[in-house]
Scaffold this motif. Structure first.
Motif, PDB file in Angstrom:
ATOM      1  N   UNK A 155       0.829  -1.206   0.000  1.00  0.00           N
ATOM      2  CA  UNK A 155       0.000   0.000   0.000  1.00  0.00           C
ATOM      3  C   UNK A 155       0.862   1.254   0.000  1.00  0.00           C
ATOM      4  N   UNK A 156       1.968   1.203   0.749  1.00  0.00           N
ATOM      5  CA  UNK A 156       2.878   2.342   0.818  1.00  0.00           C
ATOM      6  C   UNK A 156       3.468   2.645  -0.553  1.00  0.00           C
ATOM      7  N   UNK A 157       3.940   1.610  -1.245  1.00  0.00           N
ATOM      8  CA  UNK A 157       4.501   1.801  -2.585  1.00  0.00           C
ATOM      9  C   UNK A 157       3.450   2.370  -3.527  1.00  0.00           C
ATOM     10  N   UNK A 158       2.235   1.855  -3.437  1.00  0.00           N
ATOM     11  CA  UNK A 158       1.142   2.355  -4.283  1.00  0.00           C
ATOM     12  C   UNK A 158       0.881   3.829  -3.997  1.00  0.00           C
ATOM     13  N   UNK A 159       0.826   4.188  -2.717  1.00  0.00           N
ATOM     14  CA  UNK A 159       0.588   5.581  -2.342  1.00  0.00           C
ATOM     15  C   UNK A 159       1.708   6.491  -2.844  1.00  0.00           C
ATOM     16  N   UNK A 160       2.949   6.024  -2.723  1.00  0.00           N
ATOM     17  CA  UNK A 160       4.090   6.828  -3.161  1.00  0.00           C
ATOM     18  C   UNK A 160       4.063   7.047  -4.670  1.00  0.00           C
ATOM     19  N   UNK A 161       3.773   6.004  -5.416  1.00  0.00           N
ATOM     20  CA  UNK A 161       3.713   6.133  -6.869  1.00  0.00           C
ATOM     21  C   UNK A 161       2.599   7.086  -7.299  1.00  0.00           C
ATOM     22  N   UNK A 162       1.466   7.016  -6.620  1.00  0.00           N
ATOM     23  CA  UNK A 162       0.368   7.927  -6.932  1.00  0.00           C
ATOM     24  C   UNK A 162       0.756   9.370  -6.617  1.00  0.00           C
ATOM     25  N   UNK A 163       1.455   9.562  -5.496  1.00  0.00           N
ATOM     26  CA  UNK A 163       1.936  10.899  -5.145  1.00  0.00           C
ATOM     27  C   UNK A 163       2.920  11.402  -6.202  1.00  0.00           C
ATOM     28  N   UNK A 164       3.834  10.519  -6.621  1.00  0.00           N
ATOM     29  CA  UNK A 164       4.830  10.896  -7.623  1.00  0.00           C
ATOM     30  C   UNK A 164       4.161  11.276  -8.946  1.00  0.00           C
ATOM     31  N   UNK A 165       3.161  10.520  -9.357  1.00  0.00           N
ATOM     32  CA  UNK A 165       2.439  10.849 -10.590  1.00  0.00           C
ATOM     33  C   UNK A 165       1.795  12.225 -10.495  1.00  0.00           C
TER      34      UNK A 165
END
Length: 242
Positions: A116-126
């Motif tokens: 979930x953390x990786x998913x959240x980070x990638x969404x933030x980066x996008x």
């Protein structure tokens, strides 16, 4: 109150706690039976959270599960109320005869939290236009393990951890994504997925900048003569070229 689907899912990802269940406290080299008889009538239909552990009381039965985002959503949607009460196995103790299952549940929950953390980070980066660098470049970088890297310096020993070590994307953590820093020929950066990498040489800086990364005051591991103490990690670091 709780529908059958929610409870079925809960029971698969939890252990049932009962009066007299033996709790082991390894930090005190002791064990003791649990007394939860007073919890069920007072907190039926409720849950409590402590140290990433959730206790749920439903139909006068007590369950304990590792914290996950999905579990919280399920409990709220099923109408459970959050209260403050004793949460077994949330302070370093564990169930004596269910230790294997409990450890497996915790490991699975930890993996879910990391995913979930990786998913959240990638969404933030996008959202903030922080892009990817090439796979070839990334393969020449040292990925800091979550458990940290033990190092030895002529004057001290220490453990270096990733910049974002607790897998929680709060405001402070979000501010570190897409940041890099350099010192003495080493470059550290927090990648778009929240992971911390260290590179040798400054050639990576241009690629990071082109991908939307910016310089910040991060600590730069392995840039002051430290030696990695773990053999496998040291070999991985030594194999990296500039």
């Amino acid at each position: 109150m709780a529908n059958n689907n929610v409870m079925d899912s809960l029971k698969k990802g939890a252990i049932r706690v009962y009066d007299g269940m033996i709790a082991v406290w390894p930090q005190y080299s002791s064990e003791e039976p649990l007394n939860i008889s007073e919890l069920t009538p007072k907190f039926n239909g409720c849950f409590a959270v402590n140290n990433s552990t959730v206790s749920v009381i439903s139909d006068n039965e007590v369950f304990v599960a590792p914290y996950t985002r999905n579990l919280m959503c399920s409990l709220h949607s099923a109408g459970f109320c959050e209260k403050h009460f004793y949460v077994p196995f949330s302070n370093g103790d564990y169930p004596k005869f269910e230790q294997f299952k409990w450890n497996n549940l915790r490991m699975k929950a930890e993996q879910v939290r990391r995913d979930n953390f990786v998913k959240d980070c990638n969404e933030f980066a996008d959202k903030h236009h922080i892009g990817a660098i090439s796979d070839e470049t990334l393969s020449r970088c040292f990925k800091m393990p979550i458990e940290g890297v033990r190092v030895k310096h002529p004057y001290f020993e220490d453990t270096y951890y990733p910049v974002l070590a607790n897998c929680c994307l709060d405001y402070t953590a979000a501010d570190k994504i897409g940041k890099f820093c350099y010192n003495n020929g080493r470059v550290v950066f927090v990648y778009r997925d929240g992971m911390t990498y260290v590179a040798k040489g400054y050639s990576i800086v241009d690629e990071l900048s082109a991908a939307g990364y910016s310089k910040s005051g991060l600590f730069v591991p392995f840039s002051n003569g430290e030696k990695i103490m773990d053999y496998a990690l040291a070999a991985r670091w030594d194999s990296i070229r500039k």
